[in-house]
Design a protein around this motif. Structure first.
Motif, PDB file in Angstrom:
ATOM      1  N   LYS A  75       0.841  -1.199   0.000  1.00  0.00           N
ATOM      2  CA  LYS A  75       0.000   0.000   0.000  1.00  0.00           C
ATOM      3  C   LYS A  75       0.876   1.248   0.000  1.00  0.00           C
ATOM      4  N   THR A  76       0.629   2.150  -0.953  1.00  0.00           N
ATOM      5  CA  THR A  76       1.434   3.382  -1.034  1.00  0.00           C
ATOM      6  C   THR A  76       0.596   4.633  -0.794  1.00  0.00           C
ATOM      7  N   ASP A  77      -0.734   4.483  -0.815  1.00  0.00           N
ATOM      8  CA  ASP A  77      -1.632   5.617  -0.605  1.00  0.00           C
ATOM      9  C   ASP A  77      -2.821   5.122   0.200  1.00  0.00           C
ATOM     10  N   LYS A  78      -3.110   5.759   1.320  1.00  0.00           N
ATOM     11  CA  LYS A  78      -4.168   5.257   2.213  1.00  0.00           C
ATOM     12  C   LYS A  78      -5.560   5.312   1.564  1.00  0.00           C
ATOM     13  N   ASN A  79      -5.722   6.161   0.538  1.00  0.00           N
ATOM     14  CA  ASN A  79      -7.024   6.283  -0.119  1.00  0.00           C
ATOM     15  C   ASN A  79      -7.174   5.391  -1.358  1.00  0.00           C
ATOM     16  N   ILE A  80      -6.124   4.642  -1.658  1.00  0.00           N
ATOM     17  CA  ILE A  80      -6.168   3.777  -2.852  1.00  0.00           C
ATOM     18  C   ILE A  80      -5.850   2.347  -2.459  1.00  0.00           C
ATOM     19  N   LEU A  81      -6.670   1.416  -2.960  1.00  0.00           N
ATOM     20  CA  LEU A  81      -6.418   0.006  -2.717  1.00  0.00           C
ATOM     21  C   LEU A  81      -5.148  -0.427  -3.440  1.00  0.00           C
ATOM     22  N   SER A  82      -4.384  -1.295  -2.801  1.00  0.00           N
ATOM     23  CA  SER A  82      -3.248  -1.913  -3.492  1.00  0.00           C
ATOM     24  C   SER A  82      -3.680  -3.306  -3.933  1.00  0.00           C
ATOM     25  N   ILE A  83      -3.016  -3.845  -4.926  1.00  0.00           N
ATOM     26  CA  ILE A  83      -3.405  -5.157  -5.441  1.00  0.00           C
ATOM     27  C   ILE A  83      -3.213  -6.243  -4.369  1.00  0.00           C
ATOM     28  N   GLY A  84      -2.292  -5.978  -3.442  1.00  0.00           N
ATOM     29  CA  GLY A  84      -2.043  -6.934  -2.361  1.00  0.00           C
ATOM     30  C   GLY A  84      -3.182  -7.017  -1.361  1.00  0.00           C
ATOM     31  N   GLU A  85      -4.038  -5.992  -1.336  1.00  0.00           N
ATOM     32  CA  GLU A  85      -5.169  -5.969  -0.412  1.00  0.00           C
ATOM     33  C   GLU A  85      -6.398  -6.707  -0.940  1.00  0.00           C
ATOM     34  N   LEU A  86      -6.392  -6.982  -2.250  1.00  0.00           N
ATOM     35  CA  LEU A  86      -7.559  -7.637  -2.834  1.00  0.00           C
ATOM     36  C   LEU A  86      -7.696  -9.053  -2.296  1.00  0.00           C
ATOM     37  N   ARG A  87      -8.899  -9.461  -2.044  1.00  0.00           N
ATOM     38  CA  ARG A  87      -9.160 -10.798  -1.526  1.00  0.00           C
ATOM     39  C   ARG A  87     -10.283 -11.450  -2.337  1.00  0.00           C
ATOM     40  N   TRP A  88     -10.116 -12.722  -2.595  1.00  0.00           N
ATOM     41  CA  TRP A  88     -11.168 -13.458  -3.291  1.00  0.00           C
ATOM     42  C   TRP A  88     -12.242 -13.875  -2.296  1.00  0.00           C
ATOM     43  N   ARG A  89     -13.467 -13.978  -2.765  1.00  0.00           N
ATOM     44  CA  ARG A  89     -14.539 -14.509  -1.932  1.00  0.00           C
ATOM     45  C   ARG A  89     -14.281 -15.987  -1.664  1.00  0.00           C
ATOM     46  N   LYS A  90     -14.787 -16.475  -0.580  1.00  0.00           N
ATOM     47  CA  LYS A  90     -14.618 -17.890  -0.237  1.00  0.00           C
ATOM     48  C   LYS A  90     -15.224 -18.775  -1.317  1.00  0.00           C
ATOM     49  N   LYS A  91     -14.562 -19.893  -1.555  1.00  0.00           N
ATOM     50  CA  LYS A  91     -14.960 -20.912  -2.528  1.00  0.00           C
ATOM     51  C   LYS A  91     -14.756 -20.496  -3.994  1.00  0.00           C
ATOM     52  N   GLU A  92     -14.364 -19.232  -4.241  1.00  0.00           N
ATOM     53  CA  GLU A  92     -14.074 -18.822  -5.621  1.00  0.00           C
ATOM     54  C   GLU A  92     -12.625 -19.167  -5.945  1.00  0.00           C
ATOM     55  N   PRO A  93     -12.353 -19.690  -7.138  1.00  0.00           N
ATOM     56  CA  PRO A  93     -10.961 -20.001  -7.489  1.00  0.00           C
ATOM     57  C   PRO A  93     -10.142 -18.717  -7.651  1.00  0.00           C
ATOM     58  N   HIS A  94      -8.887 -18.777  -7.263  1.00  0.00           N
ATOM     59  CA  HIS A  94      -8.021 -17.607  -7.403  1.00  0.00           C
ATOM     60  C   HIS A  94      -7.599 -17.414  -8.854  1.00  0.00           C
ATOM     61  N   TYR A  95      -7.648 -18.482  -9.622  1.00  0.00           N
ATOM     62  CA  TYR A  95      -7.272 -18.418 -11.039  1.00  0.00           C
ATOM     63  C   TYR A  95      -7.855 -19.648 -11.711  1.00  0.00           C
ATOM     64  N   ARG A  96      -7.801 -19.671 -13.027  1.00  0.00           N
ATOM     65  CA  ARG A  96      -8.148 -20.894 -13.738  1.00  0.00           C
ATOM     66  C   ARG A  96      -7.134 -21.093 -14.853  1.00  0.00           C
ATOM     67  N   ASP A  97      -6.852 -22.336 -15.159  1.00  0.00           N
ATOM     68  CA  ASP A  97      -5.944 -22.627 -16.268  1.00  0.00           C
ATOM     69  C   ASP A  97      -6.624 -22.290 -17.585  1.00  0.00           C
ATOM     70  N   ILE A  98      -5.854 -21.719 -18.494  1.00  0.00           N
ATOM     71  CA  ILE A  98      -6.384 -21.421 -19.825  1.00  0.00           C
ATOM     72  C   ILE A  98      -6.059 -22.588 -20.735  1.00  0.00           C
ATOM     73  N   ASP A  99      -7.085 -23.113 -21.360  1.00  0.00           N
ATOM     74  CA  ASP A  99      -6.902 -24.193 -22.324  1.00  0.00           C
ATOM     75  C   ASP A  99      -6.672 -23.562 -23.694  1.00  0.00           C
ATOM     76  N   LYS A 100      -5.784 -24.142 -24.480  1.00  0.00           N
ATOM     77  CA  LYS A 100      -5.487 -23.591 -25.800  1.00  0.00           C
ATOM     78  C   LYS A 100      -6.707 -23.587 -26.716  1.00  0.00           C
ATOM     79  N   LYS A 101      -7.685 -24.441 -26.389  1.00  0.00           N
ATOM     80  CA  LYS A 101      -8.889 -24.513 -27.212  1.00  0.00           C
ATOM     81  C   LYS A 101      -9.926 -23.457 -26.810  1.00  0.00           C
ATOM     82  N   ASP A 102      -9.655 -22.707 -25.738  1.00  0.00           N
ATOM     83  CA  ASP A 102     -10.581 -21.664 -25.296  1.00  0.00           C
ATOM     84  C   ASP A 102     -10.643 -20.538 -26.329  1.00  0.00           C
ATOM     85  N   THR A 103     -11.796 -19.906 -26.416  1.00  0.00           N
ATOM     86  CA  THR A 103     -11.976 -18.774 -27.328  1.00  0.00           C
ATOM     87  C   THR A 103     -11.232 -17.557 -26.787  1.00  0.00           C
TER      88      THR A 103
END
Length: 449
Positions: free
Chosen positions: A22-50
């Motif tokens: 965090k570098t500014d108290k009025n701005i969110l930093s990316i490190g502060e972001l949190r995922w909701r419970k049970k939501e995946p943090h990422y998903r693998d991209i398949d080469k066949k995906d659009t």
């Protein structure tokens, strides 16, 4: 600056800084972001995906959404980079619209993958002003449509025609010298035509031409001047590049050899024809048309994609495009005519700026109901007036004589039987292809010339 701008907005807008801490108290930093419970943090991209859905222009009906995958684009990056040796030292000048796959893939994604530089025109594209941009940015690669390359070529000839007799003689001698050296595999064009290269920035490696056919004579003469033109072929449905000429293998008149992993099959309409519909198989072929299974099924047969284009390959595997399946004109004698072939011959006239050839139903007489070879012509009025020809005869008669003169090069059944003069530019797509369906509407409202 951003904080002062968003203060005026009624709704809350959240600013997120890409710094982890965090570098500014009025701005969110990316490190502060949190995922909701049970939501995946990422998903693998398949080469066949659009990766994108690109809509075709819809000149033959409702636009269709072409579904392209990560695998399609990855193939293009690898195969095109292998065919044409791009590097981080290249400087691209972007003059085509980014809603076209030719520019998205060839002029944006591939350069970025190599770490090359891309310059975008700041105030739209004016053909007359591009020369100044080229001198300033010194591009090494320019993706272009034939109209742009033709404009540059004719601007060189126009300046030459107004120069001294000595300059014209020197130019022709230099072309002749370059032609003789080219037979030995040497191209002294950059040395012999230094002034022209300076106008183009002095560092140009090549133009890559696509979207429509380009006159082989223009490619040949520019190559003799040391300005390499590499012609290629592709479709939105093929991400888009199927074939391309290369620095090492550049067969003028052809659109090059297939990219690695690409197969081409020619299906002639009868056993006598060398040319036929071009069918494609390869990793660059689309997944299908978005939410349109009927159109997707119609486009494929046994895994081969139907391009709708007509062409043939020579003994060395170079592809030649002769026309478009849907544009074929059938005469009352059953003869088949490719309008593109007639257009190519007539466009050689310096007094014809644009031409579109199509089949027009004969309304009366012995040939009623059959198709005649008809043309709509945009005359080069500036050139006609400059040469003082309009003073001698009317434009209609003059163009009729030009058509008659150039049609001597064609078989009798391919000759234009009637034409219409248009003082306005013909309707075109973003890549300067003439919209034949719209031209047909213009012609249908004019039974007599």
């Amino acid at each position: 600056k951003i904080k002062s701008i968003i203060a005026d907005f009624a709704k809350d807008i959240f600013l997120i800084c890409l710094e982890y801490e965090k570098t500014d108290k009025n701005i969110l930093s990316i490190g502060e972001l949190r995922w909701r419970k049970k939501e995946p943090h990422y998903r693998d991209i398949d080469k066949k995906d659009t990766i994108s859905i690109v809509y075709t222009s819809g000149t033959t009906g409702n636009p269709k959404g072409v579904e392209l995958t990560f695998n399609n684009i990855l193939h293009q990056i690898e195969a095109v980079s292998k065919a044409i040796n791009f590097s981080e030292k290249d400087r691209f000048l972007s003059i085509l619209p980014l809603n076209h796959m030719f520019e998205i893939t060839g002029g944006f994604i591939i350069p970025l993958s190599k770490g090359a530089r891309i310059t975008y025109m700041s105030k739209g594209i004016k053909l007359s002003s591009i020369s100044a941009v080229m001198r300033k940015t010194q591009p090494t690669i320019i993706l272009a449509v034939p109209k742009f390359i033709k404009f540059l070529y004719h601007s060189i000839l126009s300046r030459l025609s107004s120069s001294s007799r000595y300059t014209r003689k020197l130019f022709n001698m230099s072309l002749d010298i370059s032609s003789k050296f080219s037979k030995l595999g040497i191209n002294p064009g950059k040395m012999l035509f230094k002034k022209i290269h300076k106008e183009f920035g002095g560092e140009l490696r090549c133009f890559i031409s696509g979207g429509a056919p380009l006159d082989a004579e223009i490619i040949r003469n520019l190559n003799l001047m040391g300005i390499t033109v590499l012609e290629g072929y592709g479709l939105t449905e093929t991400s888009p590049i199927i074939t391309v000429n290369t620095f090492k293998h550049n067969r003028i008149g052809s659109v090059g050899k297939p990219l690695s992993g690409t197969e081409i099959k020619i299906v002639p309409q009868n056993s006598e024809d060398k040319a036929g519909e071009i069918l494609i198989k390869g990793p660059q072929v689309m997944k299908g048309y978005y939410k349109n299974p009927q159109a997707t099924e119609k486009a494929f047969s046994n895994g081969w994609f139907h391009t709708g284009d007509i062409g043939y390959t020579d003994e060395d595997g170079y592809l030649y495009i002769t026309g478009r399946l849907k544009n074929i004109i059938v005469t009352n004698g059953g003869k088949k005519i490719h309008p593109e072939e007639v257009e190519e011959v007539l466009s050689k006239s310096p007094y014809i700026q644009e031409i579109c050839v199509l089949g027009k139903k004969v309304a009366s007489g012995i040939k009623a109901g059959t198709e005649e070879v008809f043309a709509i012509v945009v005359p080069n009025l500036e050139k006609i007036k400059k040469d003082g020809l309009a003073l001698k005869e009317d434009i209609q008669s003059f163009i009729r004589e030009e058509i008659r003169k150039y049609c001597k090069r064609l078989a009798p059944y391919k000759k234009i039987t009637n034409f219409l003069i248009s003082k306005k530019e013909l309707p075109k797509t973003s890549t300067q292809k003439i919209k034949r369906k719209e031209v047909e509407k213009i012609v249908s409202g004019n039974d007599k010339v």
